[in-house]
Design an enzyme around this catalytic site. Structure first.
Site, PDB file in Angstrom:
ATOM      1  N   ALA A  25       0.831  -1.205   0.000  1.00  0.00           N
ATOM      2  CA  ALA A  25       0.000   0.000   0.000  1.00  0.00           C
ATOM      3  C   ALA A  25       0.866   1.256   0.000  1.00  0.00           C
ATOM      4  CB  ALA A  25      -0.941  -0.012   1.207  1.00  0.00           C
ATOM      5  N   GLU A  71       8.456   7.164   7.798  1.00  0.00           N
ATOM      6  CA  GLU A  71       7.599   7.444   6.638  1.00  0.00           C
ATOM      7  C   GLU A  71       6.358   6.553   6.655  1.00  0.00           C
ATOM      8  OE1 GLU A  71       5.965   9.367   3.863  1.00  0.00           O
ATOM      9  OE2 GLU A  71       8.029   9.958   4.297  1.00  0.00           O
ATOM     10  N   GLU A  87     -12.213  17.813   4.503  1.00  0.00           N
ATOM     11  CA  GLU A  87     -12.398  19.217   4.869  1.00  0.00           C
ATOM     12  C   GLU A  87     -11.319  19.617   5.869  1.00  0.00           C
ATOM     13  OE1 GLU A  87     -14.467  16.735   7.834  1.00  0.00           O
ATOM     14  OE2 GLU A  87     -14.625  16.808   5.659  1.00  0.00           O
ATOM     15  N   HIS A  89      -9.500  20.787   8.988  1.00  0.00           N
ATOM     16  CA  HIS A  89      -9.717  20.825  10.437  1.00  0.00           C
ATOM     17  C   HIS A  89      -8.362  21.042  11.089  1.00  0.00           C
ATOM     18  CE1 HIS A  89     -10.613  19.634  14.546  1.00  0.00           C
ATOM     19  NE2 HIS A  89     -11.896  19.799  14.246  1.00  0.00           N
TER      20      HIS A  89
END
Length: 122
Positions: A25, A71, A87, A89
């Site tokens: 991943a 990392e 969004e 924050h």
């Protein structure tokens, strides 16, 4: 009553599989991880060439691995933060910035270790 978890070699085998999924991943989704992994593929063999003793070798390899570890943790933090929403924050930004700062410190530690060993060639 709670179901007992896996134990012994089955647990270790499963944990290894999860770790490999994590590496995959990170490689697929994180450009910084790819860059640092390629750098590690160069620096770790180089460490075996330039180190004059086991302590130098350990310091050089540990410095590189510290960057990889940091990392991976930073990428995990970013993934969790992004999962909760994109969004802005303040706390999300703070978490991401702190993870980035940790990566920067690990890179500086690695540079200091390599610089200390390579100093003799200057």
């Amino acid at each position: 009553m709670a179901k007992p978890g896996k134990t012994g070699f089955v647990r270790l085998f499963d944990a290894f599989g999860y770790s490999m999924k994590g590496f995959k991943a990170a490689w697929q989704n994180e450009a910084a991880f790819r860059q640092e992994a390629v750098l590690a593929l160069v620096l770790i063999p180089l460490a075996f060439i330039i180190a004059e003793n086991p302590l130098e070798l350990a310091a050089l390899v540990a410095g590189v691995l510290l960057v990889i570890i940091t990392e991976l943790l930073n990428s995990a933090i970013e993934s969790v933060v992004d999962r909760t929403g994109h969004e802005h924050h303040e706390l999300s930004g703070r978490a991401k910035d702190m993870g980035s700062a940790a990566v920067l410190i690990s890179l500086l530690v690695c540079a200091v270790l390599w610089g200390a060993v390579l100093w003799r060639y200057v």
